[in-house]
Enzyme design. Structure first.
Site, PDB file in Angstrom:
ATOM      1  N   ASN A  53       0.804  -1.221   0.000  1.00  0.00           N
ATOM      2  CA  ASN A  53       0.000   0.000   0.000  1.00  0.00           C
ATOM      3  C   ASN A  53       0.840   1.275   0.000  1.00  0.00           C
ATOM      4  O   ASN A  53       0.329   2.364  -0.246  1.00  0.00           O
ATOM      5  CB  ASN A  53      -0.969   0.015   1.192  1.00  0.00           C
ATOM      6  N   GLY A  55       5.361   2.879   0.007  1.00  0.00           N
ATOM      7  CA  GLY A  55       6.791   2.604  -0.010  1.00  0.00           C
ATOM      8  C   GLY A  55       7.274   1.795  -1.196  1.00  0.00           C
ATOM      9  O   GLY A  55       6.729   1.860  -2.291  1.00  0.00           O
ATOM     10  N   ILE A  56       8.334   1.009  -0.952  1.00  0.00           N
ATOM     11  CA  ILE A  56       8.947   0.256  -2.045  1.00  0.00           C
ATOM     12  C   ILE A  56       8.042  -0.853  -2.545  1.00  0.00           C
ATOM     13  O   ILE A  56       8.153  -1.279  -3.697  1.00  0.00           O
ATOM     14  CB  ILE A  56      10.333  -0.297  -1.646  1.00  0.00           C
ATOM     15  N   SER A 181      17.630  -6.355   5.177  1.00  0.00           N
ATOM     16  CA  SER A 181      18.168  -5.044   5.524  1.00  0.00           C
ATOM     17  C   SER A 181      19.653  -5.135   5.813  1.00  0.00           C
ATOM     18  O   SER A 181      20.168  -6.184   6.221  1.00  0.00           O
ATOM     19  CB  SER A 181      17.448  -4.489   6.756  1.00  0.00           C
ATOM     20  N   TYR A 211      14.437  -5.889  15.342  1.00  0.00           N
ATOM     21  CA  TYR A 211      14.260  -5.707  13.901  1.00  0.00           C
ATOM     22  C   TYR A 211      15.430  -6.334  13.142  1.00  0.00           C
ATOM     23  O   TYR A 211      15.238  -7.065  12.163  1.00  0.00           O
ATOM     24  CB  TYR A 211      14.155  -4.220  13.575  1.00  0.00           C
TER      25      TYR A 211
END
Length: 329
Positions: A53, A55-56, A181, A211
């Site tokens: 929905n 961002g990337i 990441s 994270y």
């Protein structure tokens, strides 16, 4: 003489301004990172993308659709997915090849329903991009009792991948992409999977640590699934992981006003959503990666994983743990 000196000062100022503008231009190009420029069609391909929905994820869907793919937009909110679809159509995407399917990565029951729905809709899947992710600022649990960041960023995508794998295996050349990441390098010690969900072990001061563990698990997942696929003779399905770059996305929406101010301050040095989607597209489509699996990429180029991610035994143990945690073993 005074007038001549004035002209010289103006020329000097103009030259400095021009040099500064050129410097900013090349700096911006540098921060854009690697670009996927291969003219390759996705016509006839079926792609499944999570976290679409904004961002990337949104930009990844846009490019896949414009290259001809049918894209299933897996999103928790139908309202947000509808708004994203409207935005995509306004930018030139084909609405008939944008299909919403409900997915909540924090619920194993919902993930199973999503996978069942995909089996009803398609005989195969060419591309699965595990893009969705979050970063929480306090300890929370998923509907199944797992720590929220770990459950949503890793266990949810792991279960979705396992359930959709038979459809990916039916594709001529199935590709799975895990958006990880650079933070996976920042995990200093092997993960203790027995305490991964414990509130007492959760670092409330630095939620980034949890994270980063989830992003390390994304990389390890790609390596171990590759080993298991090759062990059973499957050489057509590939799975790779990637770092999209440092991007001002909504993943920071729960981090408070301090994070918002920080992002606004360094916005010039961050990638745009479009730039951040380039390595996902590279892993999903590039002819250079045909048959290539189990690797980690950044800026459309292969990079070396962290030392922990390269521990084969740890990768196997994580996979075995994950099968039990999601109810598949």
């Amino acid at each position: 003489m005074q007038l001549q000196n004035c002209h010289c000062e103006h020329r000097k100022t103009a030259a400095i301004a021009a040099a500064g503008a050129v410097g900013l231009y090349f700096a911006r190009r540098h921060f854009k990172g690697g670009q996927f420029t291969e003219k390759i069609s996705a016509e006839g391909k079926v792609a499944v993308v999570t976290g679409v929905n904004t961002g990337i994820g949104l930009e990844t869907v846009r490019e896949l659709n414009k290259r001809g793919a049918k894209v299933y937009m897996l999103c928790r909110s139908e309202q947000r997915a509808a708004a994203a679809k409207e935005q995509l159509v306004q930018s030139g995407c084909d609405a008939s090849r944008l299909i919403y399917v409900n997915l909540d990565l924090g619920s194993k029951e919902n993930i199973r329903k999503c996978a069942e729905r995909m089996n009803q809709l398609e005989p195969h899947i060419d591309i699965l991009i595990n893009n969705a992710g979050l970063l929480t600022s306090k300890y929370e649990k998923t509907k199944d009792g797992h720590e929220m960041t770990w459950g949503t960023n890793y266990l949810g995508p792991f279960l979705l991948t396992e359930l959709l794998l038979p459809l990916v295996e039916k594709a001529p050349e199935g590709r799975i992409v895990n958006v990880s990441s650079l933070g996976h390098y920042d995990v200093p010690l092997p993960m203790d999977l027995s305490t991964i969900d414990d509130q007492e072990k959760y670092n409330d001061i630095n939620s980034m640590s949890t994270y980063c563990k989830s992003k390390l698990a994304n990389v390890m997942h790609a390596r171990e699934l590759t080993h298991r696929l090759r062990a059973k003779g499957n050489t057509t399905v590939t799975i790779n992981s990637l770092h999209p770059g440092v991007i001002a996305t909504e993943i920071f929406r729960d981090q408070g006003i301090g994070a918002s101010i920080m992002l606004a301050t360094v916005a010039f040095f961050l990638k745009s959503w479009k730039d951040g989607a380039q390595t996902s597209l590279y892993c999903a489509l590039s002819s250079d990666l045909k048959g290539v699996s189990g690797h980690y990429y950044s800026d459309c180029a292969r990079m070396l994983e962290s030392r922990l991610a390269l521990d084969d035994l740890a990768c196997k143990q994580l996979y075995d743990y994950s099968l039990k945690a999601v109810g598949l073993a």
